[in-house]
Design an enzyme around this catalytic site. Sequence first.
Site, PDB file in Angstrom:
ATOM      1  N   GLU A 177       0.824  -1.205   0.000  1.00  0.00           N
ATOM      2  CA  GLU A 177       0.000   0.000   0.000  1.00  0.00           C
ATOM      3  C   GLU A 177       0.861   1.258   0.000  1.00  0.00           C
ATOM      4  O   GLU A 177       0.527   2.244  -0.658  1.00  0.00           O
ATOM      5  CB  GLU A 177      -0.957  -0.012   1.193  1.00  0.00           C
ATOM      6  CG  GLU A 177      -2.070  -1.043   1.068  1.00  0.00           C
ATOM      7  CD  GLU A 177      -2.936  -0.825  -0.166  1.00  0.00           C
ATOM      8  OE1 GLU A 177      -3.037   0.313  -0.644  1.00  0.00           O
ATOM      9  OE2 GLU A 177      -3.501  -1.818  -0.666  1.00  0.00           O
TER      10      GLU A 177
ATOM     11  N   TYR B  35      -6.724   6.246   4.215  1.00  0.00           N
ATOM     12  CA  TYR B  35      -6.778   5.236   3.159  1.00  0.00           C
ATOM     13  C   TYR B  35      -5.952   4.002   3.531  1.00  0.00           C
ATOM     14  O   TYR B  35      -6.426   2.866   3.441  1.00  0.00           O
ATOM     15  CB  TYR B  35      -6.282   5.800   1.817  1.00  0.00           C
ATOM     16  CG  TYR B  35      -5.993   4.673   0.859  1.00  0.00           C
ATOM     17  CD1 TYR B  35      -7.037   4.017   0.205  1.00  0.00           C
ATOM     18  CD2 TYR B  35      -4.695   4.188   0.683  1.00  0.00           C
ATOM     19  CE1 TYR B  35      -6.798   2.925  -0.608  1.00  0.00           C
ATOM     20  CE2 TYR B  35      -4.448   3.099  -0.130  1.00  0.00           C
ATOM     21  CZ  TYR B  35      -5.506   2.475  -0.774  1.00  0.00           C
ATOM     22  OH  TYR B  35      -5.263   1.376  -1.561  1.00  0.00           O
TER      23      TYR B  35
ATOM     24  N   ASP C  71      -9.411   4.535  -3.003  1.00  0.00           N
ATOM     25  CA  ASP C  71      -8.292   5.036  -3.795  1.00  0.00           C
ATOM     26  C   ASP C  71      -8.854   5.644  -5.079  1.00  0.00           C
ATOM     27  O   ASP C  71     -10.066   5.708  -5.293  1.00  0.00           O
ATOM     28  CB  ASP C  71      -7.272   3.931  -4.063  1.00  0.00           C
ATOM     29  CG  ASP C  71      -7.663   3.010  -5.207  1.00  0.00           C
ATOM     30  OD1 ASP C  71      -8.876   2.895  -5.515  1.00  0.00           O
ATOM     31  OD2 ASP C  71      -6.769   2.392  -5.811  1.00  0.00           O
TER      32      ASP C  71
END
Length: 301
Positions: free
Chosen positions: A46, A129, A147
């Site tokens: 990520e 996020y 995203d």
Amino acid sequence: MTAMPETPAAVPSLLHAPVIDWFDEHARDLPWRRPEAGAWGVMVSEFMLQQTPVSRVLPVYEEWLARWPRPAALAAEPPGEAVRAWGRLGYPRRALRLHAAASAIAEQHGGEVPSDHAQLLALPGVGEYTAAAVASFAYGQRHAVLDTNVRRVFARAVSGAQYPPNATTAAERRLARALLPDEEPVAARWAAATMELGALVCTARTPACGRCPIADRCVWRAAGSPAHDGPPRRGQTYAGTDRQVRGKLLAVLREAVAPVPQQALDAVWDEPVQRARALDGLVSDGLVEPLPDGTYRLPLT
């Protein structure tokens, strides 16, 4: 009176099954999706995938996990080694943030990436996020993971707009939460599936509507695929920017085994004012450490 047809916004379940079924058949076999990746592998991916395509991330990710298979292994090395291993992924401050997160995990969580969303969010360099993505993808929890790809799918399929706003809005977050399936494992699968749909089918420039599992339920397509009516969406430039100069300076330092003299850095860019500004920015960001003798190195602390 004729009843209005049900829409995805009113009945989210209209979207869940076709999107998840499509994902089950078409999902890419990516290393961070395999069970052996664990929560640390998910977290590393990520950080690396932010503003960086999968094709560039894959080789660096494999090398990173081979060298640092656990957060404590990364935390035991100087942050400059994280910057060195980051290579040419771009936005190298992400490497420092990942190193800081690994250090916090080693010190505060016994070396295990926490599963609690609030504890994830408290880690250095982890925003909303990333916390949601790790909790969802690594631990199968129910979180809205927003995203760019997911936002574009929702903008088109549900809101009827070609593109989402430039920055994530409160309205987008509310919509994402409203679209979440109730069951945790299904919600986690939905998060991954919508992301993949945006990456492979509902792309920014040339959406492949003929291959989309929810094309017949897409509000934007039903409206005739109206063009974006907001501010012009400009692509990012790189050539000649301070980002390019910073990258060239960091490349010299990554390849060096000893501190680098000023002359070696001067040689990578002709324009002295921009070069000095880029170097000052790297020092200010903690990516480069100036030494008393006028040389420079990647940070040790």
